[in-house]
Enzyme design. Structure first.
Site, PDB file in Angstrom:
ATOM      1  N   GLU A 154      -2.327  -9.328   2.854  1.00 38.21           N
ATOM      2  CA  GLU A 154      -2.696 -10.026   4.195  1.00 38.21           C
ATOM      3  C   GLU A 154      -4.416  -9.906   4.405  1.00 38.21           C
ATOM      4  OE1 GLU A 154      -2.417  -5.284   5.316  1.00 38.21           O
ATOM      5  OE2 GLU A 154      -1.420  -6.975   3.824  1.00 38.21           O
ATOM      6  N   CYS A 195       0.928  -1.217   0.000  1.00 38.44           N
ATOM      7  CA  CYS A 195       0.175   0.138  -0.052  1.00 38.44           C
ATOM      8  C   CYS A 195       0.825   1.397   0.066  1.00 38.44           C
ATOM      9  CB  CYS A 195      -0.863  -0.013   1.097  1.00 38.44           C
ATOM     10  SG  CYS A 195      -2.369   1.141   0.982  1.00 38.44           S
ATOM     11  N   HIS A 217      -3.889  -4.748  -0.182  1.00 37.16           N
ATOM     12  CA  HIS A 217      -3.332  -5.673   0.848  1.00 37.16           C
ATOM     13  C   HIS A 217      -3.062  -7.067   0.902  1.00 37.16           C
ATOM     14  CE1 HIS A 217      -3.098  -2.071   4.013  1.00 37.16           C
ATOM     15  NE2 HIS A 217      -3.945  -1.524   2.793  1.00 37.16           N
TER      16      HIS A 217
END
Length: 214
Positions: A196, A88, A194
């Site tokens: 994750e 990001c 992202h």
């Protein structure tokens, strides 16, 4: 084979650390993942992850406030070729300059600029928030291997990276026009989304990062 996730006050890193630990357990079981604000641990790591949540200038200032952190990054990534992943704003910071609430210097690792999203479709809201399909650009980058053709990832951002060199862009996302989703060069790569938070697609990408030998 330590992987260092840099903590410079850019947000809660727990979800990122958990995702990297899970992927590491499958890809490189003996490789510990550490969250650290210690420049020496970053300098000595075999892989480096720079996350980022918030404004470009705030994240750059947070890095600069950790005495010796930018120097440690430059030594490891630029001089010694340690594999690097920016997430990001962590990807955006690789750019030469960011235009978010003024003009702010980035790390200058990629020739490009970060500017506000301007979708052609007026019905598309900014920030760009949610799931979108990735479109690969050019030859697939190693961290994008084994992703499905309809791979989609989770985005949350109001600004995007525009690279000067087309070869530095590895994937885009359509949000009222093409927006850089994955970019980099040499031993450095970044994702605007992202990983994750991107479920199996994200875990596959992280596992690929652990295996990547630039």
């Amino acid at each position: 084979m330590t992987t260092a996730i840099i903590d410079y006050g850019s947000g809660n890193l727990r979800s990122a650390a958990k995702a990297f630990e899970r992927a590491a357990a499958d890809a490189t079981p003996s490789a510990p993942v550490v969250v650290t604000d210690d420049p020496d641990r970053v300098r000595d790591a075999e892989r480096i992850v720079l996350p980022g949540v918030g404004a470009f200038a705030d994240c750059k200032a947070g890095l600069a406030a950790r005495d010796g952190m930018i120097e440690a990054l430059e030594d490891a990534v630029l001089r010694r070729g340690v594999p690097f992943l920016g997430i990001c704003v962590g990807m955006q910071l690789m750019a030469r300059v960011g235009h978010e609430h003024g003009e702010h210097e980035g790390l200058g690792w990629i020739e490009g600029e970060v500017g506000p999203l301007t979708p052609d479709d007026e019905t598309l809201k900014v920030p760009h928030m949610g799931w979108n399909d990735l479109a690969l650009a050019g030859e697939p980058h190693p961290i994008l291997e084994d992703l499905p053709g309809d791979a989609h990832a989770y985005f949350v951002h109001s600004y995007g990276l525009t690279c000067r060199r087309a070869d530095d862009v590895f994937a885009t996302v359509d949000y009222g026009g093409p927006v850089t989703a994955v970019a980099g060069r040499d031993n450095m790569v970044g994702t605007q989304f992202h990983p994750e938070k991107s479920q199996e697609v994200g875990l596959t990408l992280i596992a690929n990062f652990f295996r990547w030998q630039p």
